[in-house]
Design an enzyme around this catalytic site. Sequence first.
Site, PDB file in Angstrom:
ATOM      1  N   GLU A 556     -51.750  45.356  -2.589  1.00  0.00           N
ATOM      2  CA  GLU A 556     -51.999  44.766  -3.905  1.00  0.00           C
ATOM      3  C   GLU A 556     -53.387  44.153  -4.020  1.00  0.00           C
ATOM      4  O   GLU A 556     -53.937  44.056  -5.102  1.00  0.00           O
ATOM      5  CB  GLU A 556     -50.945  43.717  -4.226  1.00  0.00           C
ATOM      6  N   ASP A 644     -49.544  50.726   9.756  1.00  0.00           N
ATOM      7  CA  ASP A 644     -50.590  51.669   9.354  1.00  0.00           C
ATOM      8  C   ASP A 644     -51.201  52.385  10.552  1.00  0.00           C
ATOM      9  O   ASP A 644     -51.593  53.541  10.465  1.00  0.00           O
ATOM     10  CB  ASP A 644     -51.664  50.993   8.491  1.00  0.00           C
TER      11      ASP A 644
END
Lengths: 763, 719
Positions: A556, A644
């Site tokens: 975000e 990730d």
Amino acid sequence: MQTRKKYIFLTFLASWLLLFFFGGDRLRRFAFFSGRKAEAQRNWPHWTDRSLLNSFADPEELQSDGDPSLPSPRERRAARLSVYKNSRCRMETCFNFSRCEKHGFKVFTYPRERDQPLSESYSKILTSIERSRYYTPNPEEACLFILSIDTLDRDHLSSQYVRNVDEKIRGFPLWNGGRNHLIFNLYSGTWPNYTEDLGFDIGQAILAKASFYTESFRPGFDVSIPLFPKDHPQRGGERGWLYQDSIPPKKKYLLVFKGKRYLTGIGSSTRNALHHIHNGKDIVSLTTCKHGKDWEKHKDTRCDKDNVDYEKFDYQELLHNSTFCIVPRGRRLGSFRFLEALQAACIPVLLSDGWELPFAEAIDWGKAAVVGNERLLLQIPSAVRCIHPERVLAFQQQTQFLWDAYFSSVDKIVHTTLEIIKDRLLPHRSRSRFLWNTLPGGLLARPDFSTHPGDFPFYYLQHGSSPSKKFTAFIRAVSPSGSLSQPILRLIQAVSGSQYCAQILVLWSCEKPPPPSGKWPQTTVPLTIIQGRRKLSDRFFPYTAIQTDAVLSLDEDTSLSTSEVDFAFVVWRSFPERIVGFPTRSHFWDAEQRRWGYTSRWTNELSIVLTAAAFYHRYYHSLFTEYLPAGLRELVDGLAACEDILMNVLVAAVTKLPPIKVTQRKQHKETVPQQVGCKEGDAGTPPVGELSPSPLRSPPAKVKGTTGAAGGRRFSQRHDCLNQLADWFGYMPLVSSQLRLDPVLFKDQVSVLRKKYPRLEKL
Amino acid sequence: IMCASAKYNTRGPALIPRMKTKHRIYYITLFSIVLLGLIATGMFQFWPHSIESSSDWTVEKRSVHDVPVVKLPADSPIPERGDLSCRMHTCFDVYRCGFNPKSKIKVYIYSLKKYVDEYGTSVSNTISREYNELLTAISDSEFYTDDVNRACLFVPSIDVLNQNALRIKETAQALAQLSRWDRGTNHLLFNMLPGGPPDYNTALDVPRDRALLAGGGFSTWTYRQGYDVSIPVYSPLSGEVDLPERGPGPRRYFILSAQMALHPEYRSELEAIQAENGESVLILDKCTNLSDGIPAVRKRCHKNQVFDYPQVLQESTFCVVLRGARLGQAALSDVLQAGCVPVIVADSYILPFSEVLDWKRASVVIPEEKMPEMYSILQSVPQRQIEEMQRQARWFWEAYFQSMKAIALATLQIINDRIYPYAAISYEDWNDPPAVKWSSVSNPLFLPLIPPQSQGFTAIVLTYDRVESLFRVITEVSKVPSLSKLLVVWNNQNKNPPEDSLWPKIRVPLKVVRTAENKLSNRFFPYDEIETEAVLAIDDDIIMLTSDELQFGYEVWREFPDRLVGYPGRLHLWDHEMNKWKYESEWTNEVSMVLTGAAFYHKYFNYLYTYKMPGDIKNWVDAHMNCEDIAMNFLVANVTGKSVIKVTPRKKFKCPECTAIDGLSLDQTHMVERSECINKFASVFGTMPLKVVEHRADPVLYKDDFPEKLKSFPNIGSL
């Protein structure tokens, strides 16, 4: 000059006439003799009444092939069950499919008994299964059962031979005549005949066996596995030896063999003949008589000379430097040599008649090996000489692909076995031969995701299609406040402005409910909120809402402009199997600490693209969630910043290629550590040390002491993560790249008006 | 050694002393006359049969009823029953086939006889129309031999296609008395309808010992994998009805069943599916009240509605093919012809040609037990995949089902592939429909490899006589760390290269290759002297590239070893006004080509350029002395399906003392020529293989605000 020409012409003419004359003479003689053979059939005649001939069957008979007197299909199926058992087992008669329906394909391994010694190889097989995503400790859920009795070596002269297997098996309440059991075996039978006999009754169990003989192989039921040595790695595995495609694809030798020559007994006829093709130049075929205790008893006249020659060449040297390797049968049909040649990119020339090749149900061996005929050994040299260099090149690459995809570790061999069996359960949801035999291979092309090659990131070129023209933006929101922050609003605006954006998905990973729809910005593309389960691995869950091939994964607080997104997406369409993104990191081998290091400094290389801003194919969500073993995902959920890296490791393991970095307008700050539960306070500012320049091409200096507490912790977590992942995979899959892709006119001294992405250059 | 395949030529370009063209033509004509004569004589000498036979048999007209009659005594021997353990290495005499350069088996057909028993009653129909077609096809194929001694495979002319049309014992006796029978070794029988009431065996019941069986309707228990061949049951409707191919896409019905005489249990299961899903499922049966004269096989009915068969099959996406008394059904052929995806419900059935055909791409196999779930199973097939399956189904029919010839040749090819596995037809050739073969790309360098940096690259400088400039290029290029060898291709036949002592002294080996002719294609020849995979083609006037720029180019090539990696990029555009391609050298946002005045690429492409360039492009380029770089771009893009990689901002090659390239580039005629090249090549390739991209490769830290001295490639040059 003129006279000379005339002379030559006349000579040619004369010789031509002469030849024709002799030929004519021969022809006349043939015509004379052939009168006797007038009865002999020449071509198939064109019958005058061929159009009047009857059809082989009456059309009505062909179209209605029924017989009311036949038993009903159900009765027939029931009758079949009792007839086709044991040596005539097929999946439909000896396997209970209903066991696999409720819980899916789950594999149970019998508990290991303490007094039961396990060979190294068998315990690796059991470990592979227990670590796999198919493992279940609950026999009730199981579809497939694996014995804890070591059945690998069934040569009763061997020290690892387990006695009284029959008796033990009968004691197992789950045995059930062997139904739904899978038995692994590497060696069966013994001197002198080496039969296929395992020394116990396997009943209706599926046999996964090395050196399978076609005659005893139950097609579509058994699995032929390769013979592997006991030091075969559990996971990871060595890479193949082909480092580059050489042109012409020839090596020093054309064809080599170095091994035992059996003077008597089974297999001796082939091994005894191998020396015939040795020419001492490009074909080296060396045999030795020295094996076993009493070889001198059977010694023949060749032995002494052969034994001397044998020592002159090194096996490894031959393996490395030959285009083709003869893989003859030994006493048994398979040999270690097969995998050794495969790894060495030495194209196997198989001389093992009747060998059901490993995983032949899935693997098309015609693309990677020359299947010779034991009886035609002497034709082999000319046959392999005639193989076109382009095919040799393809063969070499295919050996490497197969080695790496299915054979380089026990894990891969076991998983391939399981996947082949799993494919039989739902034939309409199974892999086509294309998926098995094309990079990255069947284990990585999951039929549960799709059976259509066009849905995967790997096959666009072979399939003649291209990735979809739109992407789905996938934003992970963890705003602690439960309201919308400025960055996320800006991000939604920027992303929805892209002409390629199909939809925006927001993964809401907060305890607090997401703001009502009225609070979200108006966008031209649909915006959907998905309630997450607040796990880090959530962001790589294969949500059905993701319908485009491309996913733009975002945090975000990522800051991106529309032109950055546009450009990156256009680049991704050229590299749909890779991660294409903005902020990057790299890994390095820390020789001092003897472990892998992770760095976020500016370096000349990159191997990780942060998924805070990256494009990748949606299939990787499916692989991440459904292919990786549960243990690995738990590991990631436990560490704060690892998901990730795992995604990058996964994609690199699949593609063997580095990710791609594209131009970003300005340096992204190290993203704020993302907290699962949206707790406040832990979110530190980006550690200064992480952004400082590092020396050229050398591993960055240790960061200890230069970072803040939060950053430091996060940093060491990422170190740990990297090392644990390397351990799980058995090697370090990440690959480094030295380049970045920029727009063609990026920062060129040409008018801004000419540039398609002028905004990328503003700071 | 005789090889069918072309030999790799590792020698340099033709080094024949030049002759005057006139003389050459003269000698070539002379030579070819002599050659022709030799061939003709050879034909007369060694193939007398073929010449005779053409006169023998095409002239003579014979009827099937005129064939010799053979009487079989009641006690003549019967072969053993088929041996289930037979495999190629145990029951097949491979020595009969031998090694031959074409890798083709030789097939002999026994002459047609009429067999009668002791009482003069015939054993079977002499020959059916289909079997005659099959034998004709074999006889016309390149597998055929009329020399029984050279044959590897024997096909009896005894017709056993339909077991119900023959007498088992007597047929077996007829087989046993064939002149080369020898327990049936290397004999091939074709059977489509095996078994008979009451138990309908799945393989031909005629005892046949070791003979191979090409059978329709094998089950996994009777099929000897790798020995028998599973073939389709031919549907004579294929020949009668012309169903034009229908484009893939949604059709009126989702599931259709059009088989007659289904077992009532199956029919009720199908009806249950229909009841549940309504209109989209159509279950047809035999028509009961057809007026006379209409063949029942060509009509199907549902209640009172009458449908044309097989046309109705084209109205459905999926068509059910259920087993009947036998496993193999002629309906499968009709369904495939209609481009309807077959849903095969026949447990343990070995699908036709399953040894080579990938049925998962053309059909859905559903276990009999799962029949009730058929609808949901079929619903789960993605639409895109259905369309491909429809295309694939039609392709299978066209290639392997539509005629007895197709069936015969596919069967022989499968056996051929087993005997000469190293010359076998690939999976792609068996399975890919022509449209896929056309649109798909199979990259010859498909393995993802990043070649080791240590190997370095070989720079190839093509030069004519600009010695001074050449020496400067050599000096500049030799500064690149990864250079491992420098090869100068001396393209000037009238002048010798400078003496050894005059060449610049550099740290890597420098070799000069002299060519026989001043041709542009000499720059792309796969010289033996090139020992690295990476090749840097560089013109003898390119001195502006910095060492960092070249080294970086090499590093980028390592990451993309199957692409052309170059500096200035160019673009092709579609000119809507002229309706043709146009060459663009303006500084655009896109590239589709790189100039090979300085470009890295894999040595493999030299080989391709020299030996595999399509059409006359290579000669055309040599004749026009232009566009060799465009040709190379086309070639690489066509074979890999991938774009070029442009590295660094470099837009043009500029050298102070020469005007050739850039001077020309600006020239209008030059641009027109280049555009012509693109149009010419696109027409030869039959497609536009070039891929347009918007990116170029720069070093990771290029133009980043970062100390230059810490960057790997600080001096990356300019435009």
